[in-house]
Design an enzyme around this catalytic site. Structure first.
Site, PDB file in Angstrom:
ATOM      1  CD  GLU A 141       2.440   6.072  -5.184  1.00  0.00           C
ATOM      2  OE1 GLU A 141       2.120   6.190  -3.995  1.00  0.00           O
ATOM      3  OE2 GLU A 141       2.730   4.985  -5.712  1.00  0.00           O
ATOM      4  CD  GLU A 163       7.086  -5.473  -2.086  1.00  0.00           C
ATOM      5  OE1 GLU A 163       7.443  -4.456  -2.713  1.00  0.00           O
ATOM      6  OE2 GLU A 163       7.755  -6.513  -2.041  1.00  0.00           O
ATOM      7  N   GLY A 206       2.305   2.346   5.303  1.00  0.00           N
ATOM      8  CA  GLY A 206       3.377   1.378   5.555  1.00  0.00           C
ATOM      9  C   GLY A 206       4.235   1.788   6.747  1.00  0.00           C
ATOM     10  CB  CYS A 227       3.396   0.327  -6.910  1.00  0.00           C
ATOM     11  SG  CYS A 227       3.637  -1.351  -7.466  1.00  0.00           S
ATOM     12  N   GLY A 272       0.842  -1.196   0.000  1.00  0.00           N
ATOM     13  CA  GLY A 272       0.000   0.000   0.000  1.00  0.00           C
ATOM     14  C   GLY A 272       0.869   1.234   0.000  1.00  0.00           C
ATOM     15  CB  SER A 273       0.070   4.741   0.645  1.00  0.00           C
ATOM     16  OG  SER A 273      -0.486   4.620   1.934  1.00  0.00           O
ATOM     17  CB  THR A 274       5.314   5.606   1.426  1.00  0.00           C
ATOM     18  OG1 THR A 274       5.832   4.933   0.279  1.00  0.00           O
ATOM     19  CG2 THR A 274       6.471   5.918   2.364  1.00  0.00           C
TER      20      THR A 274
END
Ligand code: NAD
Length: 502
Positions: A405, A275, A258, A309, A253-255
Protein backbone atom coordinates in the site's frame (compact mmCIF):
# COMPACT_ATOMS: atom_id res chain seq x y z
CA UNK A 1 -21.64 28.48 10.69
CA UNK A 2 -23.67 26.49 8.13
CA UNK A 3 -21.80 24.78 5.35
CA UNK A 4 -20.89 26.89 2.32
CA UNK A 5 -21.40 25.84 -1.30
CA UNK A 6 -19.08 22.83 -1.78
CA UNK A 7 -17.04 24.48 -4.54
CA UNK A 8 -16.62 27.90 -2.93
CA UNK A 9 -13.16 29.18 -2.05
CA UNK A 10 -12.20 29.72 1.60
CA UNK A 11 -11.02 33.32 1.58
CA UNK A 12 -10.82 33.83 5.31
CA UNK A 13 -10.88 31.16 7.96
CA UNK A 14 -13.92 31.35 10.24
CA UNK A 15 -13.30 33.00 13.65
CA UNK A 16 -14.92 29.91 15.25
CA UNK A 17 -12.08 27.82 13.82
CA UNK A 18 -9.43 30.24 15.05
CA UNK A 19 -10.81 30.29 18.57
CA UNK A 20 -11.16 26.48 18.62
CA UNK A 21 -7.51 26.11 17.57
CA UNK A 22 -6.38 28.05 20.64
CA UNK A 23 -7.28 25.23 23.05
CA UNK A 24 -8.41 21.92 21.57
CA UNK A 25 -8.56 19.68 24.66
CA UNK A 26 -9.58 16.06 25.10
CA UNK A 27 -13.22 15.46 26.09
CA UNK A 28 -13.52 13.15 29.10
CA UNK A 29 -16.71 12.68 31.10
CA UNK A 30 -18.24 15.69 29.38
CA UNK A 31 -15.41 18.05 30.36
CA UNK A 32 -12.67 19.54 28.21
CA UNK A 33 -9.53 18.11 29.68
CA UNK A 34 -5.75 18.47 29.35
CA UNK A 35 -3.59 15.37 29.73
CA UNK A 36 -2.97 14.49 33.38
CA UNK A 37 0.77 14.87 32.66
CA UNK A 38 0.15 18.37 31.27
CA UNK A 39 2.02 17.37 28.11
CA UNK A 40 0.92 18.32 24.60
CA UNK A 41 2.02 17.55 21.05
CA UNK A 42 1.73 19.57 17.84
CA UNK A 43 -0.60 18.99 14.92
CA UNK A 44 0.28 20.51 11.57
CA UNK A 45 -1.22 22.27 8.60
CA UNK A 46 -0.08 20.02 5.71
CA UNK A 47 -0.42 22.84 3.18
CA UNK A 48 2.27 24.93 4.92
CA UNK A 49 4.06 22.45 7.17
CA UNK A 50 3.47 24.82 10.09
CA UNK A 51 2.11 23.95 13.53
CA UNK A 52 -1.66 24.44 13.57
CA UNK A 53 -2.42 23.68 17.22
CA UNK A 54 -1.23 21.66 20.21
CA UNK A 55 -3.35 18.90 21.70
CA UNK A 56 -3.06 16.92 24.96
CA UNK A 57 -0.61 14.02 24.90
CA UNK A 58 -2.90 11.68 26.82
CA UNK A 59 -1.58 8.49 28.38
CA UNK A 60 -2.83 5.54 30.43
CA UNK A 61 -4.09 7.73 33.31
CA UNK A 62 -6.30 9.71 30.92
CA UNK A 63 -7.53 6.51 29.29
CA UNK A 64 -8.47 5.23 32.77
CA UNK A 65 -10.53 8.37 33.37
CA UNK A 66 -12.23 8.17 29.97
CA UNK A 67 -13.11 4.47 30.28
CA UNK A 68 -14.43 5.05 33.81
CA UNK A 69 -16.62 7.89 32.52
CA UNK A 70 -17.89 5.72 29.66
CA UNK A 71 -18.63 2.85 32.07
CA UNK A 72 -20.49 5.14 34.43
CA UNK A 73 -22.58 6.55 31.60
CA UNK A 74 -23.24 3.05 30.23
CA UNK A 75 -24.51 1.78 33.58
CA UNK A 76 -26.28 5.04 34.39
CA UNK A 77 -28.21 7.57 32.30
CA UNK A 78 -27.47 6.12 28.88
CA UNK A 79 -28.86 2.67 29.73
CA UNK A 80 -32.12 4.29 30.87
CA UNK A 81 -32.75 6.06 27.58
CA UNK A 82 -35.48 4.64 25.41
CA UNK A 83 -34.47 3.68 21.86
CA UNK A 84 -36.58 6.57 20.55
CA UNK A 85 -34.65 8.96 22.79
CA UNK A 86 -31.35 7.68 21.42
CA UNK A 87 -32.76 8.10 17.94
CA UNK A 88 -33.73 11.69 18.72
CA UNK A 89 -30.25 12.49 20.04
CA UNK A 90 -28.56 11.03 16.96
CA UNK A 91 -30.80 13.15 14.75
CA UNK A 92 -29.91 16.21 16.81
CA UNK A 93 -26.19 15.47 16.44
CA UNK A 94 -26.70 15.28 12.66
CA UNK A 95 -28.43 18.67 12.67
CA UNK A 96 -25.65 20.21 14.74
CA UNK A 97 -22.94 18.78 12.46
CA UNK A 98 -24.68 20.63 9.65
CA UNK A 99 -25.18 23.77 11.73
CA UNK A 100 -21.42 23.84 12.48
CA UNK A 101 -20.66 22.49 9.01
CA UNK A 102 -18.42 25.19 7.62
CA UNK A 103 -16.37 25.36 10.81
CA UNK A 104 -15.88 21.57 10.77
CA UNK A 105 -15.02 21.54 7.06
CA UNK A 106 -12.42 24.30 7.40
CA UNK A 107 -10.94 22.65 10.46
CA UNK A 108 -10.61 19.35 8.58
CA UNK A 109 -8.98 20.92 5.56
CA UNK A 110 -6.55 22.89 7.72
CA UNK A 111 -5.59 19.78 9.70
CA UNK A 112 -5.80 16.98 7.10
CA UNK A 113 -4.92 18.96 3.98
CA UNK A 114 -7.78 17.66 1.83
CA UNK A 115 -9.90 19.67 -0.56
CA UNK A 116 -12.47 21.85 1.17
CA UNK A 117 -14.98 20.37 -1.27
CA UNK A 118 -14.33 16.87 0.13
CA UNK A 119 -14.42 18.22 3.68
CA UNK A 120 -17.82 19.75 3.03
CA UNK A 121 -19.33 16.85 1.09
CA UNK A 122 -17.79 13.83 2.81
CA UNK A 123 -16.48 14.80 6.23
CA UNK A 124 -19.45 16.99 7.08
CA UNK A 125 -22.46 16.19 4.90
CA UNK A 126 -21.96 12.46 4.68
CA UNK A 127 -21.18 12.25 8.42
CA UNK A 128 -24.44 14.06 9.22
CA UNK A 129 -26.27 11.63 6.93
CA UNK A 130 -24.55 8.73 8.65
CA UNK A 131 -25.88 9.83 12.04
CA UNK A 132 -29.37 10.11 10.49
CA UNK A 133 -29.11 6.68 8.92
CA UNK A 134 -27.97 5.08 12.19
CA UNK A 135 -30.62 7.00 14.15
CA UNK A 136 -33.21 4.95 12.27
CA UNK A 137 -31.70 1.66 13.42
CA UNK A 138 -31.84 2.65 17.12
CA UNK A 139 -35.57 1.87 17.19
CA UNK A 140 -35.33 -1.34 15.15
CA UNK A 141 -33.23 -3.56 17.36
CA UNK A 142 -34.92 -6.94 17.58
CA UNK A 143 -34.38 -10.56 18.53
CA UNK A 144 -36.46 -13.57 17.58
CA UNK A 145 -38.71 -16.15 19.20
CA UNK A 146 -37.45 -19.71 19.02
CA UNK A 147 -39.36 -22.98 19.18
CA UNK A 148 -37.16 -25.39 21.09
CA UNK A 149 -37.27 -29.19 21.56
CA UNK A 150 -36.12 -29.67 25.15
CA UNK A 151 -37.66 -32.92 26.49
CA UNK A 152 -36.65 -32.80 30.16
CA UNK A 153 -37.85 -32.88 32.87
CA UNK A 154 -41.18 -34.44 31.98
CA UNK A 155 -44.11 -32.05 32.38
CA UNK A 156 -42.17 -28.91 31.53
CA UNK A 157 -42.60 -26.86 28.37
CA UNK A 158 -40.23 -24.22 27.02
CA UNK A 159 -40.26 -21.10 24.96
CA UNK A 160 -37.05 -19.32 24.02
CA UNK A 161 -36.25 -15.93 22.59
CA UNK A 162 -33.18 -13.83 21.85
CA UNK A 163 -32.41 -10.36 23.04
CA UNK A 164 -29.88 -8.01 21.45
CA UNK A 165 -28.01 -6.06 24.12
CA UNK A 166 -25.45 -3.27 23.86
CA UNK A 167 -22.00 -4.74 24.27
CA UNK A 168 -20.71 -2.03 26.64
CA UNK A 169 -17.87 0.47 26.39
CA UNK A 170 -16.48 0.73 22.86
CA UNK A 171 -12.88 1.68 22.11
CA UNK A 172 -12.86 3.36 18.70
CA UNK A 173 -9.52 4.00 17.00
CA UNK A 174 -9.47 5.93 13.76
CA UNK A 175 -6.97 6.80 10.99
CA UNK A 176 -6.09 10.19 9.53
CA UNK A 177 -7.49 9.96 6.01
CA UNK A 178 -11.16 10.77 6.74
CA UNK A 179 -11.00 11.87 10.38
CA UNK A 180 -14.53 13.15 11.00
CA UNK A 181 -16.19 10.62 8.73
CA UNK A 182 -14.36 7.68 10.34
CA UNK A 183 -15.39 8.97 13.78
CA UNK A 184 -19.01 9.07 12.56
CA UNK A 185 -18.76 5.53 11.13
CA UNK A 186 -17.89 4.34 14.63
CA UNK A 187 -19.75 6.61 17.03
CA UNK A 188 -23.14 6.62 15.25
CA UNK A 189 -23.77 2.83 15.20
CA UNK A 190 -22.29 2.41 18.70
CA UNK A 191 -24.73 5.00 20.10
CA UNK A 192 -27.66 3.59 18.10
CA UNK A 193 -26.95 0.21 19.71
CA UNK A 194 -26.82 1.75 23.19
CA UNK A 195 -23.05 1.62 23.77
CA UNK A 196 -20.79 4.35 25.09
CA UNK A 197 -17.55 5.31 23.36
CA UNK A 198 -13.95 6.28 24.00
CA UNK A 199 -12.51 7.47 20.67
CA UNK A 200 -8.78 7.78 20.06
CA UNK A 201 -8.33 9.71 16.81
CA UNK A 202 -5.12 9.54 14.76
CA UNK A 203 -2.44 11.75 16.26
CA UNK A 204 -2.12 13.65 12.95
CA UNK A 205 -5.79 14.66 12.79
CA UNK A 206 -7.56 14.82 16.16
CA UNK A 207 -9.28 18.19 15.78
CA UNK A 208 -12.66 17.43 14.21
CA UNK A 209 -13.13 14.44 16.55
CA UNK A 210 -12.73 16.77 19.54
CA UNK A 211 -15.21 19.15 17.94
CA UNK A 212 -17.62 16.27 17.35
CA UNK A 213 -17.48 15.25 21.02
CA UNK A 214 -18.44 18.82 21.96
CA UNK A 215 -21.30 18.71 19.45
CA UNK A 216 -22.54 15.48 21.07
CA UNK A 217 -22.71 17.32 24.41
CA UNK A 218 -24.44 20.28 22.80
CA UNK A 219 -27.03 17.85 21.40
CA UNK A 220 -27.80 16.69 24.96
CA UNK A 221 -25.89 13.43 25.13
CA UNK A 222 -25.22 12.60 28.80
CA UNK A 223 -21.66 13.25 29.96
CA UNK A 224 -19.34 10.32 29.41
CA UNK A 225 -21.30 8.76 26.54
CA UNK A 226 -18.77 10.03 23.97
CA UNK A 227 -15.20 10.68 25.11
CA UNK A 228 -12.34 11.71 22.84
CA UNK A 229 -8.80 11.12 24.07
CA UNK A 230 -5.92 12.49 22.00
CA UNK A 231 -2.52 10.81 22.01
CA UNK A 232 -0.22 8.53 20.11
CA UNK A 233 -1.04 4.99 19.12
CA UNK A 234 1.74 3.55 21.22
CA UNK A 235 0.61 5.28 24.44
CA UNK A 236 -3.07 6.26 24.39
CA UNK A 237 -4.09 3.74 21.70
CA UNK A 238 -2.34 0.76 23.27
CA UNK A 239 -3.63 1.64 26.77
CA UNK A 240 -7.19 1.86 25.41
CA UNK A 241 -6.99 -1.49 23.62
CA UNK A 242 -5.62 -3.19 26.74
CA UNK A 243 -8.07 -1.57 29.17
CA UNK A 244 -10.18 -4.16 31.04
CA UNK A 245 -13.19 -1.81 31.04
CA UNK A 246 -13.43 -1.93 27.24
CA UNK A 247 -15.81 -4.53 25.83
CA UNK A 248 -15.43 -3.91 22.12
CA UNK A 249 -12.71 -2.49 19.87
CA UNK A 250 -13.51 -0.98 16.51
CA UNK A 251 -10.37 -0.09 14.61
CA UNK A 252 -9.67 1.44 11.22
CA UNK A 253 -6.08 1.77 10.12
CA UNK A 254 -3.17 -0.14 8.68
CA UNK A 255 -3.02 -3.92 8.50
CA UNK A 256 0.12 -4.01 10.66
CA UNK A 257 -1.48 -2.11 13.54
CA UNK A 258 -4.74 -4.03 13.06
CA UNK A 259 -2.94 -7.34 13.55
CA UNK A 260 -1.34 -6.11 16.79
CA UNK A 261 -4.69 -4.88 18.06
CA UNK A 262 -6.43 -8.13 17.06
CA UNK A 263 -3.89 -10.20 18.97
CA UNK A 264 -4.23 -7.99 22.04
CA UNK A 265 -8.03 -8.10 21.83
CA UNK A 266 -7.98 -11.89 21.85
CA UNK A 267 -6.02 -11.90 25.13
CA UNK A 268 -9.17 -10.61 26.83
CA UNK A 269 -11.65 -11.98 24.26
CA UNK A 270 -12.81 -8.45 23.49
CA UNK A 271 -15.13 -8.09 20.51
CA UNK A 272 -13.23 -6.60 17.61
CA UNK A 273 -13.88 -5.15 14.15
CA UNK A 274 -10.88 -4.38 11.96
CA UNK A 275 -11.06 -2.20 8.84
CA UNK A 276 -7.58 -2.33 7.37
CA UNK A 277 -5.45 -1.53 4.36
CA UNK A 278 -6.05 -2.19 0.69
CA UNK A 279 -4.45 -2.27 -2.75
CA UNK A 280 -7.54 -2.18 -4.91
CA UNK A 281 -7.46 -3.31 -8.54
CA UNK A 282 -9.45 -1.79 -11.37
CA UNK A 283 -9.89 -4.38 -14.14
CA UNK A 284 -10.77 -2.72 -17.43
CA UNK A 285 -11.96 -4.90 -20.30
CA UNK A 286 -11.65 -4.08 -24.01
CA UNK A 287 -15.37 -3.33 -24.26
CA UNK A 288 -15.45 -0.73 -21.46
CA UNK A 289 -16.99 2.70 -21.98
CA UNK A 290 -13.82 4.80 -22.36
CA UNK A 291 -15.71 7.95 -21.37
CA UNK A 292 -15.68 6.52 -17.84
CA UNK A 293 -11.90 6.86 -17.60
CA UNK A 294 -12.45 10.40 -16.26
CA UNK A 295 -14.33 9.36 -13.11
CA UNK A 296 -12.23 6.18 -12.90
CA UNK A 297 -9.07 8.25 -12.58
CA UNK A 298 -10.42 11.29 -10.72
CA UNK A 299 -12.59 9.45 -8.19
CA UNK A 300 -11.38 5.87 -8.41
CA UNK A 301 -7.69 6.52 -7.96
CA UNK A 302 -6.88 10.11 -6.98
CA UNK A 303 -9.81 10.87 -4.66
CA UNK A 304 -8.42 12.40 -1.44
CA UNK A 305 -5.01 12.46 -3.19
CA UNK A 306 -4.96 8.65 -3.19
CA UNK A 307 -5.22 8.49 0.61
CA UNK A 308 -8.21 6.18 0.47
CA UNK A 309 -8.16 2.59 1.66
CA UNK A 310 -9.94 1.33 -1.45
CA UNK A 311 -8.24 3.68 -3.97
CA UNK A 312 -7.73 1.99 -7.34
CA UNK A 313 -3.96 1.82 -7.06
CA UNK A 314 -3.55 -1.00 -9.60
CA UNK A 315 -5.07 -0.55 -13.05
CA UNK A 316 -5.20 -3.65 -15.26
CA UNK A 317 -5.98 -2.76 -18.88
CA UNK A 318 -6.92 -5.38 -21.46
CA UNK A 319 -4.48 -5.28 -24.38
CA UNK A 320 -6.99 -3.94 -26.95
CA UNK A 321 -7.49 -0.63 -25.06
CA UNK A 322 -4.11 -0.44 -23.36
CA UNK A 323 -2.47 2.33 -25.45
CA UNK A 324 -5.56 4.49 -25.79
CA UNK A 325 -6.67 4.17 -22.14
CA UNK A 326 -3.15 4.74 -20.81
CA UNK A 327 -2.88 7.95 -22.84
CA UNK A 328 -6.19 9.20 -21.41
CA UNK A 329 -5.29 8.26 -17.82
CA UNK A 330 -1.85 9.89 -18.14
CA UNK A 331 -3.44 13.02 -19.63
CA UNK A 332 -5.88 13.29 -16.72
CA UNK A 333 -3.11 12.68 -14.18
CA UNK A 334 -1.02 15.50 -15.69
CA UNK A 335 -3.99 17.86 -15.70
CA UNK A 336 -5.04 17.55 -12.04
CA UNK A 337 -4.22 20.82 -10.24
CA UNK A 338 -2.10 20.31 -7.08
CA UNK A 339 -2.33 22.84 -4.26
CA UNK A 340 -3.89 23.90 -0.98
CA UNK A 341 -7.18 22.26 -0.04
CA UNK A 342 -8.67 25.65 0.82
CA UNK A 343 -9.00 26.29 -2.93
CA UNK A 344 -11.56 23.76 -4.23
CA UNK A 345 -10.13 23.98 -7.77
CA UNK A 346 -7.13 21.97 -6.56
CA UNK A 347 -8.03 18.34 -7.10
CA UNK A 348 -4.81 17.09 -5.53
CA UNK A 349 -3.69 18.38 -2.16
CA UNK A 350 -0.84 17.93 0.29
CA UNK A 351 -0.41 14.60 2.03
CA UNK A 352 -1.28 14.44 5.69
CA UNK A 353 2.19 14.62 7.25
CA UNK A 354 5.91 14.98 6.58
CA UNK A 355 6.28 11.32 7.57
CA UNK A 356 3.68 10.19 5.05
CA UNK A 357 5.18 12.46 2.38
CA UNK A 358 8.56 10.76 2.94
CA UNK A 359 6.89 7.32 2.74
CA UNK A 360 5.18 8.09 -0.59
CA UNK A 361 8.38 9.55 -2.06
CA UNK A 362 10.25 6.41 -0.94
CA UNK A 363 7.63 4.21 -2.68
CA UNK A 364 8.14 6.19 -5.92
CA UNK A 365 11.94 5.87 -5.62
CA UNK A 366 11.64 2.12 -4.96
CA UNK A 367 9.39 1.70 -8.01
CA UNK A 368 12.05 3.36 -10.19
CA UNK A 369 14.83 1.31 -8.59
CA UNK A 370 12.84 -1.90 -9.24
CA UNK A 371 12.64 -1.03 -12.94
CA UNK A 372 9.07 0.33 -13.29
CA UNK A 373 8.69 3.30 -15.65
CA UNK A 374 7.32 6.61 -14.28
CA UNK A 375 5.27 8.44 -16.91
CA UNK A 376 4.55 11.78 -15.27
CA UNK A 377 7.61 13.09 -13.39
CA UNK A 378 5.72 16.15 -12.14
CA UNK A 379 6.84 18.72 -9.60
CA UNK A 380 5.28 19.73 -6.30
CA UNK A 381 5.48 22.87 -4.14
CA UNK A 382 8.50 22.87 -1.78
CA UNK A 383 6.59 24.19 1.21
CA UNK A 384 4.06 21.82 2.80
CA UNK A 385 3.74 18.06 2.46
CA UNK A 386 3.11 17.80 -1.30
CA UNK A 387 3.96 14.94 -3.65
CA UNK A 388 3.23 15.15 -7.39
CA UNK A 389 1.08 12.29 -8.75
CA UNK A 390 2.86 9.45 -10.51
CA UNK A 391 1.74 6.75 -12.91
CA UNK A 392 3.96 3.72 -13.45
CA UNK A 393 4.03 1.27 -16.36
CA UNK A 394 6.23 -1.81 -16.82
CA UNK A 395 5.23 -2.88 -13.33
CA UNK A 396 5.74 -6.55 -12.62
CA UNK A 397 3.22 -8.27 -10.39
CA UNK A 398 5.83 -9.05 -7.74
CA UNK A 399 7.03 -5.44 -7.38
CA UNK A 400 6.27 -3.49 -4.21
CA UNK A 401 4.30 -1.05 -6.39
CA UNK A 402 1.80 -3.85 -7.10
CA UNK A 403 1.81 -5.47 -3.66
CA UNK A 404 2.33 -2.82 -0.98
CA UNK A 405 0.00 0.00 0.00
CA UNK A 406 1.38 3.44 -0.97
CA UNK A 407 -1.71 5.35 0.18
CA UNK A 408 -0.92 8.32 -2.00
CA UNK A 409 -1.23 9.57 -5.60
CA UNK A 410 0.75 6.70 -7.12
CA UNK A 411 -0.77 4.24 -9.57
CA UNK A 412 0.59 1.14 -11.30
CA UNK A 413 -0.77 0.26 -14.75
CA UNK A 414 -0.24 -3.02 -16.55
CA UNK A 415 -1.80 -4.87 -19.52
CA UNK A 416 -3.44 -8.31 -19.58
CA UNK A 417 -4.63 -10.48 -22.45
CA UNK A 418 -7.66 -12.53 -21.51
CA UNK A 419 -10.25 -11.76 -18.81
CA UNK A 420 -9.30 -14.71 -16.60
CA UNK A 421 -5.74 -13.42 -16.47
CA UNK A 422 -7.01 -9.94 -15.49
CA UNK A 423 -8.99 -11.40 -12.60
CA UNK A 424 -6.07 -13.59 -11.50
CA UNK A 425 -3.74 -10.57 -11.37
CA UNK A 426 -6.38 -8.52 -9.54
CA UNK A 427 -6.65 -11.20 -6.84
CA UNK A 428 -2.91 -11.68 -6.52
CA UNK A 429 -2.40 -9.63 -3.34
CA UNK A 430 -2.75 -10.13 0.40
CA UNK A 431 -5.41 -7.41 0.45
CA UNK A 432 -9.11 -7.65 -0.47
CA UNK A 433 -10.96 -4.46 0.43
CA UNK A 434 -12.32 -3.09 -2.86
CA UNK A 435 -12.08 -3.92 -6.57
CA UNK A 436 -13.80 -2.84 -9.75
CA UNK A 437 -14.73 -4.26 -13.14
CA UNK A 438 -15.18 -2.05 -16.17
CA UNK A 439 -17.19 -3.53 -19.06
CA UNK A 440 -20.37 -2.97 -21.06
CA UNK A 441 -21.01 -6.72 -21.20
CA UNK A 442 -23.46 -7.91 -18.55
CA UNK A 443 -22.33 -11.49 -19.08
CA UNK A 444 -18.81 -10.57 -18.01
CA UNK A 445 -20.14 -8.73 -14.97
CA UNK A 446 -22.08 -11.76 -13.79
CA UNK A 447 -19.27 -14.17 -14.62
CA UNK A 448 -16.41 -12.28 -12.99
CA UNK A 449 -17.90 -10.50 -9.96
CA UNK A 450 -18.04 -13.78 -7.98
CA UNK A 451 -14.39 -14.44 -8.85
CA UNK A 452 -13.03 -11.19 -7.42
CA UNK A 453 -11.81 -11.58 -3.84
CA UNK A 454 -12.79 -8.32 -2.17
CA UNK A 455 -15.42 -7.04 0.25
CA UNK A 456 -16.78 -4.40 -2.13
CA UNK A 457 -16.95 -4.78 -5.92
CA UNK A 458 -17.90 -1.81 -8.05
CA UNK A 459 -18.93 -2.19 -11.67
CA UNK A 460 -18.15 0.76 -13.97
CA UNK A 461 -17.35 2.88 -10.91
CA UNK A 462 -14.91 2.74 -8.03
CA UNK A 463 -14.34 4.05 -4.53
CA UNK A 464 -17.88 5.12 -3.67
CA UNK A 465 -19.11 3.60 -0.39
CA UNK A 466 -22.67 4.06 0.82
CA UNK A 467 -24.09 3.93 4.33
CA UNK A 468 -26.46 1.09 3.36
CA UNK A 469 -23.79 -1.01 1.64
CA UNK A 470 -21.71 -3.30 3.88
CA UNK A 471 -18.08 -2.19 3.80
CA UNK A 472 -15.04 -4.20 4.86
CA UNK A 473 -12.33 -6.52 3.75
CA UNK A 474 -11.55 -10.03 2.60
CA UNK A 475 -8.12 -11.45 3.43
CA UNK A 476 -5.75 -9.06 5.24
CA UNK A 477 -8.02 -6.05 4.66
CA UNK A 478 -9.87 -6.80 7.85
CA UNK A 479 -12.50 -8.62 9.83
CA UNK A 480 -16.14 -7.53 9.98
CA UNK A 481 -18.24 -5.02 8.07
CA UNK A 482 -19.31 -1.46 8.74
CA UNK A 483 -22.45 0.21 7.33
CA UNK A 484 -25.92 -1.16 6.90
CA UNK A 485 -27.73 -3.09 9.56
CA UNK A 486 -24.63 -5.21 10.13
CA UNK A 487 -22.81 -2.19 11.55
CA UNK A 488 -25.27 -2.17 14.42
CA UNK A 489 -24.68 -5.85 15.11
CA UNK A 490 -21.00 -5.03 15.66
CA UNK A 491 -22.09 -3.31 18.90
CA UNK A 492 -24.67 -5.84 20.11
CA UNK A 493 -24.42 -9.13 21.97
CA UNK A 494 -27.00 -11.87 21.37
CA UNK A 495 -28.51 -13.30 24.53
CA UNK A 496 -30.68 -16.44 24.38
CA UNK A 497 -33.39 -16.63 27.04
CA UNK A 498 -35.08 -19.95 27.70
CA UNK A 499 -38.31 -19.86 29.75
CA UNK A 500 -39.71 -23.04 31.29
CA UNK A 501 -43.35 -23.28 32.20
CA UNK A 502 -45.79 -25.97 33.32
P1 NAD B 1 -2.24 3.39 11.56
O1 NAD B 1 -2.50 1.93 11.68
O2 NAD B 1 -0.83 3.85 11.62
O3 NAD B 1 -3.02 4.19 12.68
C1 NAD B 1 -4.41 4.09 12.83
C2 NAD B 1 -4.78 4.43 14.25
O4 NAD B 1 -4.23 3.44 15.10
C3 NAD B 1 -4.24 5.77 14.75
O5 NAD B 1 -5.21 6.36 15.57
C4 NAD B 1 -3.04 5.36 15.57
O6 NAD B 1 -2.71 6.27 16.59
C5 NAD B 1 -3.54 4.07 16.17
N1 NAD B 1 -2.49 3.16 16.63
C6 NAD B 1 -1.24 3.00 16.15
N2 NAD B 1 -0.59 2.05 16.85
C7 NAD B 1 -1.44 1.61 17.80
C8 NAD B 1 -1.35 0.63 18.84
N3 NAD B 1 -0.25 -0.08 19.04
N4 NAD B 1 -2.45 0.42 19.61
C9 NAD B 1 -3.58 1.12 19.42
N5 NAD B 1 -3.71 2.07 18.47
C10 NAD B 1 -2.66 2.30 17.66
O7 NAD B 1 -2.94 3.83 10.20
P2 NAD B 1 -2.94 5.29 9.56
O8 NAD B 1 -1.60 5.49 8.94
O9 NAD B 1 -3.45 6.29 10.52
O10 NAD B 1 -4.07 5.14 8.43
C11 NAD B 1 -3.82 4.66 7.18
C12 NAD B 1 -4.21 3.19 7.08
O11 NAD B 1 -5.60 3.05 7.39
C13 NAD B 1 -4.06 2.65 5.69
O12 NAD B 1 -3.47 1.37 5.77
C14 NAD B 1 -5.48 2.56 5.18
O13 NAD B 1 -5.69 1.61 4.17
C15 NAD B 1 -6.23 2.24 6.41
N6 NAD B 1 -7.65 2.59 6.28
C16 NAD B 1 -8.56 1.60 6.17
C17 NAD B 1 -9.92 1.90 6.00
C18 NAD B 1 -10.94 0.80 5.90
O14 NAD B 1 -12.12 1.10 6.05
N7 NAD B 1 -10.56 -0.42 5.66
C19 NAD B 1 -10.33 3.23 5.99
C20 NAD B 1 -9.37 4.23 6.12
C21 NAD B 1 -8.04 3.90 6.27
Amino acid sequence: MKIARPDSLVETVSPDVTSFLAAPLAVIGGKSSPAQSGETFPVYNPATGEVLARVPACGPADIDRAVAAAQEAFEGPWSKMLPAQRQGLLLKIADLIEAHGEELAQLETLNQGKSIMLSRLIEVQSSAEYFRYMAGWATKIEGSTLDVSIPIPPGMSYQAFTRKEAVGVVAAITPWNFPLNMAAWKIAPALAAGCTVVLKPAEETPLTSIRLARICLEAGLPEGVVNVVTGTGETAGAALVAHPGVAKITFTGSTGTGKRIGIQAMQDMKRVTLELGGKAPMVMFDDMDLDLLGPATGIGTFFNTGQTCCAGARIYLQRGIYDKALEVIAGITRSLPLGSGLDPRNQLNPLVSARHQAHVKACIAKGIEDGARPLIGGTAPDKGFYVAPELFTDVRQDMALMQEEVFGPVVAVTPFDDPDEGIRLANDTRYGLGASLWTTDLNKVMRYVPKLKAGVIWVNSHNIPDQNMPFGGFKQSGIGREHGRGALDNYLETKSVCVAYR
